[in-house]
Design a protein around this motif. Structure first.
Motif, PDB file in Angstrom:
ATOM      1  N   THR A 122      54.065  37.561  40.071  1.00 22.82           N
ATOM      2  CA  THR A 122      53.106  38.026  40.903  1.00 22.82           C
ATOM      3  C   THR A 122      51.828  38.755  39.774  1.00 22.82           C
ATOM      4  N   LEU A 123      52.032  39.343  38.779  1.00 16.82           N
ATOM      5  CA  LEU A 123      51.411  39.853  37.838  1.00 16.82           C
ATOM      6  C   LEU A 123      50.517  38.666  37.363  1.00 16.82           C
ATOM      7  N   ASN A 124      50.859  37.408  37.099  1.00 16.21           N
ATOM      8  CA  ASN A 124      50.010  36.492  36.660  1.00 16.21           C
ATOM      9  C   ASN A 124      49.171  36.011  37.862  1.00 16.21           C
ATOM     10  N   GLU A 125      49.550  36.075  38.857  1.00 18.47           N
ATOM     11  CA  GLU A 125      48.854  35.556  39.995  1.00 18.47           C
ATOM     12  C   GLU A 125      47.576  36.463  39.993  1.00 18.47           C
ATOM     13  N   GLY A 126      47.944  37.690  40.099  1.00 17.91           N
ATOM     14  CA  GLY A 126      46.857  38.783  40.034  1.00 17.91           C
ATOM     15  C   GLY A 126      45.909  38.736  39.108  1.00 17.91           C
ATOM     16  N   VAL A 127      46.283  38.500  37.716  1.00 17.60           N
ATOM     17  CA  VAL A 127      45.309  38.207  36.793  1.00 17.60           C
ATOM     18  C   VAL A 127      44.453  37.100  36.631  1.00 17.60           C
ATOM     19  N   GLY A 128      44.974  35.866  37.254  1.00 21.72           N
ATOM     20  CA  GLY A 128      44.256  34.628  37.463  1.00 21.72           C
ATOM     21  C   GLY A 128      43.351  34.695  38.374  1.00 21.72           C
ATOM     22  N   ILE A 129      43.753  35.329  39.407  1.00 24.36           N
ATOM     23  CA  ILE A 129      42.859  35.017  40.607  1.00 24.36           C
ATOM     24  C   ILE A 129      41.215  35.764  40.570  1.00 24.36           C
ATOM     25  N   ILE A 130      41.328  36.774  39.682  1.00 27.63           N
ATOM     26  CA  ILE A 130      40.042  37.601  39.552  1.00 27.63           C
ATOM     27  C   ILE A 130      38.965  36.665  39.147  1.00 27.63           C
ATOM     28  N   GLY A 131      39.455  35.785  38.150  1.00 28.07           N
ATOM     29  CA  GLY A 131      38.322  34.689  37.728  1.00 28.07           C
ATOM     30  C   GLY A 131      37.941  33.827  38.660  1.00 28.07           C
ATOM     31  N   VAL A 132      39.080  33.210  39.416  1.00 24.64           N
ATOM     32  CA  VAL A 132      38.980  32.301  40.594  1.00 24.64           C
ATOM     33  C   VAL A 132      38.121  32.810  41.643  1.00 24.64           C
ATOM     34  N   ALA A 133      38.229  33.899  42.183  1.00 22.95           N
ATOM     35  CA  ALA A 133      37.060  34.689  42.907  1.00 22.95           C
ATOM     36  C   ALA A 133      35.792  34.849  42.577  1.00 22.95           C
ATOM     37  N   TRP A 134      35.736  35.209  41.410  1.00 20.03           N
ATOM     38  CA  TRP A 134      34.546  35.437  40.842  1.00 20.03           C
ATOM     39  C   TRP A 134      33.720  34.030  40.687  1.00 20.03           C
ATOM     40  N   GLY A 135      34.450  33.088  40.190  1.00 20.77           N
ATOM     41  CA  GLY A 135      33.899  31.569  40.293  1.00 20.77           C
ATOM     42  C   GLY A 135      33.322  31.321  41.349  1.00 20.77           C
ATOM     43  N   TYR A 136      34.046  31.393  42.528  1.00 26.03           N
ATOM     44  CA  TYR A 136      33.844  31.017  43.875  1.00 26.03           C
ATOM     45  C   TYR A 136      32.460  31.854  44.443  1.00 26.03           C
ATOM     46  N   ASP A 137      32.575  33.102  44.127  1.00 27.69           N
ATOM     47  CA  ASP A 137      31.433  33.706  44.672  1.00 27.69           C
ATOM     48  C   ASP A 137      29.949  33.261  44.003  1.00 27.69           C
ATOM     49  N   LEU A 138      30.329  32.904  42.603  1.00 26.76           N
ATOM     50  CA  LEU A 138      28.940  32.528  41.932  1.00 26.76           C
ATOM     51  C   LEU A 138      28.436  31.239  42.531  1.00 26.76           C
TER      52      LEU A 138
END
Length: 711
Positions: free
Chosen positions: A184-200
């Motif tokens: 779950t640690l790595n899912e948390g790390v990775g999803i930050i950039g995914v959410a930001w890219g989606y926002d952009l």
């Protein structure tokens, strides 16, 4: 816009880290997660005025162009733990070559699980990181090709994410199991950039309403549900869980997810209250995990800040940035305490760009200016120009929360620095090394901590996490317990910095006390052990360079022990002596002479241990005595060309109540040193009278020329 919050943003003076009630988030137009339209416009304008900003923007565009041209590969299989990717034989990292996994050091070859799956992790990591890269390029250029490629990746994972089975680093189902990754640690790390890219790219014409619903429900929210399964409490894992949930929650304007991430049971405010030591360090007591946790905290904090929620008024939050600046080696690198490597604080320049922008503290410029503005933080959030940093004067300091006394003499890169560890164990990333020391002098680390390896490497457990691998005392060839000691003396003034610490719980029935005094030219080290019965005491010392014992030895053909790190000491030679002895560790411009006062029944073992990552041989000495109590008394002298210490002897103390006094001969002069349990009693040593607790007297001929007292 007003932000209406109930409970969520309560002061830390109230129980703010319990689950919040209802909250209302502001209505905002994408992009807004970490950088709104105004921030993006400012970055574009900067690129027109400042070469450093243009370099950053051009790099983002070049990277996005490569991603667009490449075909998308989304593996049908989930990935595995990156720490598996290490040689089981020598501890070095592996490299992928033609379907095989080859050790870069000893050429050992591995195939199959979990090595193949670690390579798959890299593919997933790259895909998730590409969403952010493409989103930034789209926001900065308006090129729809970047948004279209990001959409392709997002929809591919929306289709596949829930098809990946929950699995942990052993391939089993557990609370820590992820889907795309093994934690779950790595899912948390990775999803930050995914959410930001989606926002952009949210407002790009390439995204339909159906696309958004699919991406949000089957991917972003699904990742949050995976993370929610594992409340890690006081943990760096939870920092990344919080950051990942905050990124998704704010992006989707989901008040419940945001509440959990910022103000929930283990949310950001909980961590501010519970995971930060009084001196500002992360509780795990290691620089690597301090910045690992802080790198997550900054994303949760920034998502909140962008929504008008102020978490930068928290003193504990700010201290995470301040404390490390005062802790580093003179060359601005960190000692490798616990599960950490030696690494430079200057590599954190991006974080300190952001910290300066938010807190406005000039101290942060000391680190921020080392980056030459080559960070995303500088482009998006830093000021147009950084002012000059204040002068950095590194002084001795007791880090009470961390439990580390840092002693310094001199200035600049040649400053002598000694780190004495006496404090808390450090949780799951702590080492059994109470009262260990680390020495930096003459511009480099000389007496190291072993550092760490990838956690799946057998050597990490069998050497790096063993007491014998550190510069302390082993009792009966066993590891210390996970425990803490206490500091009983700390003082620093020009010419003498001194600390004394003790620990009575590392070994049952054994009291340990270490006194370290740093003078302008050498270090005095007094390590006393007192047992309830006779024990085998091994005083260990590791130092880079070529080891040259100053006395005759014979080759030992068997290891000192079968476990607890002893099995890894190699090339052993040995001798016995009751006399004072010395050994030199030779390397160009940074030699060390170790001189130890003689004592009966002393056995000496010279050989090779290991240090750093990947492992390299590091000379070491083990000094063994078998008795009920003893004191190891030594002088450690760094020298560029020739040593000046030529003698070490014990001298009598009258009125001493157990006080210890030494005479150190250096050239034609002598230094007299006294250390006692308390001040205020009349004592005399070497013709010097004092009531001080500690005292250093420089003697020329028979005349004292300088006296430094510690009362």
């Amino acid at each position: 816009m007003r932000v209406l919050l109930l409970v969520l943003f309560a002061s830390l003076t109230t129980p703010a880290f319990v689950r919040a009630g209802a909250l209302t988030l502001p209505k905002r137009e994408h992009p807004f997660l970490f950088a709104d339209a105004k921030t993006i416009a400012r970055a574009k304008a900067r690129a027109q005025r400042y070469p450093w900003a243009k370099t950053q923007l051009d790099g983002i565009v070049r990277g996005a162009d490569k991603i667009v041209k490449a075909s998308l590969n989304v593996p049908d299989e989930p990935g595995q733990w990156s720490h598996h990717y290490v040689c089981k034989k020598c501890g070095a990292r592996l490299r992928h070559s033609k379907g095989k996994h080859v050790c870069g050091k000893c050429s050992e070859t591995y195939t199959g699980w979990p090595y193949d799956q670690v390579v798959i992790t890299r593919v997933h990591n790259g895909n998730w990181a590409n969403v952010r890269a493409l989103g930034l390029a789209y926001a900065l250029t308006g090129n729809e090709a970047y948004a279209a490629k990001a959409r392709e990746i997002l929809l591919a994972y929306a289709d596949k994410y829930l098809t990946y089975p929950l699995h942990d680093k052993r391939g089993k189902l557990s609370r820590s199991a992820g889907r795309v990754f093994a934690q779950t640690l790595n899912e948390g790390v990775g999803i930050i950039g995914v959410a930001w890219g989606y926002d952009l790219i949210y407002n790009s014409p390439c995204l339909s309403a159906d696309d958004r619903r699919k991406i949000e429900s089957r991917f972003l929210r699904a990742v949050v549900e995976t993370i929610r399964r594992h409340d890690a409490g006081i943990s760096n894992w939870q920092s990344w869980h919080n950051a990942g949930m905050a990124a998704v929650g704010f992006c989707l304007q989901d008040a419940k997810i945001v509440s959990d991430a910022i103000n929930g049971k283990s949310g950001l405010r909980f961590q501010f209250a519970k995971s930060i030591l009084p001196d500002g360090f992360w509780y795990e007591g290691t620089a690597a995990y301090h910045y690992y946790a802080l790198s997550a905290i900054r994303w949760a904090a920034e998502a909140a800040h962008a929504a008008g929620i102020n978490v930068y008024d928290n003193a504990a939050h700010k201290s995470l940035y301040t404390a490390p600046i005062e802790y580093v080696f003179p060359d601005l690198r960190f000692p490798a305490v616990n599960d950490s490597n030696v690494f430079p604080i200057t590599g954190q320049h991006g974080l300190y760009e952001l910290a300066y922008a938010r807190f406005g503290d000039p101290k942060f410029l000391t680190v921020a200016r080392h980056g030459k503005r080559n960070s995303l933080e500088a482009l998006l959030w830093g000021p147009d120009e950084l002012p000059p940093p204040p002068t950095l004067a590194l002084a001795s300091k007791d880090f009470k929360g961390l439990g580390a006394a840092v002693l310094r003499q001199g200035s600049g890169k040649d400053q002598t620095y000694v780190h004495l560890d006496y404090g808390p164990h450090g949780g799951g990333h702590g080492h059994p090394d109470k009262l260990t020391i680390i020495l930096f002098a003459l511009g480099r680390q000389l007496e190291p901590d072993p550092s760490r390896l990838a956690y799946a490497a057998p050597l990490h457990g069998s050497w790096y996490r063993q007491t014998f691998a550190h510069n302390t005392v082993c009792v009966d060839a066993k590891n210390q317990r996970s425990t803490k000691g206490k500091l009983t003396l700390f003082s620093s003034q020009p010419g003498l910095a001194i600390a004394q610490a003790e620990c009575n719980t590392a070994y049952a029935g054994v009291k340990m006390r270490r006194t370290v005094a740093v003078t302008d030219s050498y270090v005095i080290d007094v390590f006393a052990v007192d047992g309830d019965k006779a024990h085998t005491y091994d005083w260990t010392y590791h130092n880079f360079g070529q080891l040259k014992p100053g006395l005759s030895t014979t080759v030992r053909t068997e290891p000192l022990g079968k476990g607890n790190g002893y099995q890894h000491m190699t090339d052993i030679s040995q001798t016995q002596t009751a006399d004072t002895w010395s050994a030199d560790f030779k390397q160009p411009g940074a030699n060390v002479r170790l001189t130890m006062l003689g004592a009966p029944d002393t056995a000496l073992y010279f050989g090779m241990g290991m240090s750093e990552n990947p492992p390299q041989l590091c000379p070491m000495v083990a000094v063994r005595r078998k008795m009920k109590r003893t004191t190891f008394i030594s002088v450690i002298e760094p020298y560029p060309d020739k040593p000046i210490v030529s003698g070490l002897e014990s001298i009598a103390v009258t009125g001493g109540d157990g006080a210890l006094a030494l005479s150190v001969t250096r050239g034609s002069d002598r230094d007299l040193f006294l250390i006692a349990d308390r001040a205020g009693r009349d004592r005399e040593f070497g013709g010097v009278k004092t009531r001080a607790r500690a005292c250093l007297v420089h003697v020329r001929g028979n005349k004292p020329v300088k006296t430094i007292r510690v009362d």
